[in-house]
Design a protein around this motif. Structure first.
Motif, mmCIF file in Angstrom:
data_model
loop_
_atom_site.group_PDB
_atom_site.id
_atom_site.type_symbol
_atom_site.label_atom_id
_atom_site.label_comp_id
_atom_site.label_asym_id
_atom_site.label_seq_id
_atom_site.Cartn_x
_atom_site.Cartn_y
_atom_site.Cartn_z
ATOM 1 N N UNK A 1 0.417 -0.979 -0.130
ATOM 2 C CA UNK A 1 0.133 0.113 -0.161
ATOM 3 C C UNK A 1 0.818 0.741 -0.160
ATOM 4 N N UNK A 2 2.066 1.350 0.915
ATOM 5 C CA UNK A 2 2.483 2.102 1.025
ATOM 6 C C UNK A 2 3.668 2.401 -0.457
ATOM 7 N N UNK A 3 4.046 1.402 -1.174
ATOM 8 C CA UNK A 3 4.468 1.930 -2.913
ATOM 9 C C UNK A 3 3.183 2.745 -3.956
ATOM 10 N N UNK A 4 2.261 1.416 -3.474
ATOM 11 C CA UNK A 4 0.552 2.333 -4.235
ATOM 12 C C UNK A 4 0.709 3.705 -3.938
ATOM 13 N N UNK A 5 0.336 4.171 -2.381
ATOM 14 C CA UNK A 5 -0.022 5.782 -2.632
ATOM 15 C C UNK A 5 1.230 6.190 -3.035
ATOM 16 N N UNK A 6 2.415 6.302 -2.754
ATOM 17 C CA UNK A 6 3.392 7.067 -3.564
ATOM 18 C C UNK A 6 3.874 7.192 -4.915
ATOM 19 N N UNK A 7 2.754 6.525 -5.443
ATOM 20 C CA UNK A 7 3.239 6.048 -6.961
ATOM 21 C C UNK A 7 2.080 6.640 -7.051
ATOM 22 N N UNK A 8 0.755 7.191 -7.299
ATOM 23 C CA UNK A 8 -0.141 7.697 -6.810
ATOM 24 C C UNK A 8 -0.041 9.015 -6.711
ATOM 25 N N UNK A 9 0.892 9.787 -5.681
ATOM 26 C CA UNK A 9 0.943 10.649 -4.541
ATOM 27 C C UNK A 9 1.838 11.362 -3.913
ATOM 28 N N UNK A 10 3.053 11.439 -5.106
ATOM 29 C CA UNK A 10 4.402 11.649 -4.401
ATOM 30 C C UNK A 10 4.459 12.713 -3.107
ATOM 31 N N UNK A 11 3.428 13.208 -2.861
ATOM 32 C CA UNK A 11 3.372 14.822 -2.020
ATOM 33 C C UNK A 11 2.859 13.723 -0.739
ATOM 34 N N UNK A 12 1.872 12.887 -0.228
ATOM 35 C CA UNK A 12 1.923 11.858 0.646
ATOM 36 C C UNK A 12 2.717 11.538 1.390
ATOM 37 N N UNK A 13 2.124 11.744 3.271
ATOM 38 C CA UNK A 13 2.656 11.232 3.933
ATOM 39 C C UNK A 13 2.289 9.866 4.518
ATOM 40 N N UNK A 14 2.983 8.415 4.359
ATOM 41 C CA UNK A 14 2.947 7.733 4.243
ATOM 42 C C UNK A 14 3.437 6.910 6.263
ATOM 43 N N UNK A 15 2.085 6.412 6.685
ATOM 44 C CA UNK A 15 3.564 5.153 7.970
ATOM 45 C C UNK A 15 2.504 4.570 8.368
ATOM 46 N N UNK A 16 2.591 3.731 9.506
ATOM 47 C CA UNK A 16 1.866 2.730 9.939
ATOM 48 C C UNK A 16 2.044 2.526 11.378
ATOM 49 N N UNK A 17 0.487 1.952 11.919
ATOM 50 C CA UNK A 17 0.836 2.650 13.381
ATOM 51 C C UNK A 17 0.932 1.585 14.164
ATOM 52 N N UNK A 18 1.636 0.758 15.181
ATOM 53 C CA UNK A 18 1.525 -0.022 16.189
ATOM 54 C C UNK A 18 1.421 -0.327 17.646
ATOM 55 N N UNK A 19 1.149 -0.768 18.479
ATOM 56 C CA UNK A 19 0.021 -0.919 19.264
ATOM 57 C C UNK A 19 1.929 -1.556 19.685
#
Length: 457
Positions: A205-223
């Motif tokens: 998903x990180x790869x897909x979002x960055x391909x489409x929206x290079x200006x996006x900030x992407x992370x993941x939430x961990x407990x």
């Protein structure tokens, strides 16, 4: 109470999740999720509650955004319902679902509130669960990547901050090992593969979002919940180490070091994750931030009775009748120990063991026994909790940790998974019979904290 000064650029937000607040489960062409099915199975949820109506946020979101603005929030973390956007999980895109989230994002932006969207907060589309078992199957990661591409295309002009997955460990352990969450399985041998498939979904998903929206900030939430030894016995210290690998490093190591804990994989043997070529490269791709959820610490005791791990986590007391004090220590209405140094400990792990990534506290908060009396909810225990944990966050920042924001769990009282509507975490009180919203004293305290920091030079 000491002033907490983080600076005007620090992000102050609150968080929610789709199934817990939206309601309208049969409206807008939404498809069912595993939580719709699970919550309607008798005896699975306390008092047989379900999320059919919840906080009715689907209809009341303008009112809720207005309340966020009154609180002065600078950001709002919410989740998208996968099955509201793709009712069957793949294929047909539901325009009504997309439109709902567009309208929500627009309202937030008009109010000066930055939207942070979580793609998966445990509500797997039921059709995918029936087709192949959800994240039991590697195919779920590929379908999740398709879903990420759809939302990035449709919403990426409005939403610039994305969280792929919420708490992979909880979805795996509570849903697939213990069975107290959807889908309700008790198959401990699947644990590491369910986590692996979620982490793979994150990487894709990180790869897909960055391909489409290079200006996006992407992370993941961990407990992240630090595990301490139950006693000074050497075996309990060993159990605590195993417990931290099982609950914390099982996600941190692959994401930030490119491999799973070796000892944990050895213990799981043939039930260790099935890793294909390229998986770990995808999983360990650089994130823009790591989201941290922390509420407490827990304790580990050595035992031969637990397969693979020889460890029993004994810190929680399950669901308590109400908040209480034990041995001089406050516990929340969930039965969780109030231990503010826990959040400092996990933040220092990230700083010292994992090269100090950018961090957002994406959840922290507490359930207490709130009562609405003459239009007011006086909740000093929650204020004390938030102040104490935020003070530990500030301590970590002062020591060099790169923490950029904090989201209270939760914006409003809501459907709290297996305990239904019995526990209240919100800054805003919900009368579920009337849907009346009332800002609690803790909400006003948080508003004043935000104002103090926004006025700083």
């Amino acid at each position: 109470m000491k002033e907490l000064k983080f600076g005007k650029d620090f992000i102050f937000g609150a968080a929610t999740a789709a199934y817990q607040i939206e309601g309208a489960v049969n409206e807008g062409n939404r498809g069912p999720s595993i939580w719709d099915r699970f919550s309607h199975r008798k005896g699975k949820i306390l008092n047989n509650h379900n999320g059919d109506i919840a906080c009715d946020h689907y209809h009341r979101y303008p009112e809720d955004v207005a309340l966020m603005r009154e609180l002065g929030l600078t950001a709002y973390r919410f989740s998208l319902s996968w099955s509201r956007i793709l009712p069957e999980g793949t294929g047909r895109v539901n325009a009504e679902g997309i439109d709902f989230y567009r309208r929500l994002a627009d309202k937030l932006l008009e109010a000066g509130i930055t939207p942070y969207a979580t793609l998966f907060h445990w509500d797997m589309p039921l059709q995918l669960h029936r087709r192949y078992g959800g994240f039991l199957n590697r195919q779920a990661a590929l379908d999740f990547a398709e879903y990420a591409a759809v939302v990035a295309d449709a919403l990426g002009d409005r939403i610039k901050h994305w969280i792929t997955m919420n708490e992979p460990w909880e979805h795996s352990c509570l849903g697939h090992v213990i069975g107290v969450h959807a889908p309700g399985h008790r198959r401990p041998w699947t644990h590491m593969n369910v986590i692996h498939n979620q982490l793979l979904a994150h990487g894709l998903a990180l790869e897909k979002i960055r391909q489409r929206r290079p200006d996006a900030q992407v992370g993941i939430t961990l407990s992240l919940t630090p595990i301490h030894p139950h006693s000074d016995r050497d075996k309990d210290h060993l159990a605590a180490g195993i417990g931290n690998e099982f609950m914390n490093f099982i996600t941190l190591d692959p994401l930030l070091k490119g491999h799973y804990p070796e000892d944990l994989c050895r213990r799981f043997g043939r039930f260790a994750p099935k890793i294909e070529p390229g998986d770990m490269t995808l999983i360990s791709a650089a994130n823009d931030f790591i989201g941290v959820n922390n509420y407490q610490r827990e304790f580990a005791r050595y035992t031969r009775l637990v397969p693979f791990l020889n460890t029993w986590i004994v810190g929680g007391t399950g669901v308590a009748d109400g908040d209480f004090i034990k041995d001089g220590v406050q516990h929340t209405a969930m039965g969780w120990e109030v231990h503010p140094p826990a959040i400092y400990e996990v933040l220092k792990w990230l700083q010292d063991k994992y090269d100090n990534p950018r961090v957002l506290i994406t959840e922290n908060g507490a359930a207490f026994d709130d009562n609405l009396v003459e239009g007011r909810v006086n909740d000093p225990k929650r204020i004390a909790y938030l102040h104490a944990y935020l003070a530990q966050v500030k301590k970590a920042i002062d020591e060099g940790a790169r923490i950029e924001g904090y989201f209270v769990w939760t914006l409003m009282d809501n459907f709290e998974w297996a305990v239904g509507y019995a526990k209240r975490f919100g800054l805003i009180h919900i009368d579920y019979a009337t849907q009346q919203r009332t800002i609690k004293d803790s909400g006003y305290w948080y508003r004043d904290l935000i104002r103090l920091n926004q006025q700083m030079d």
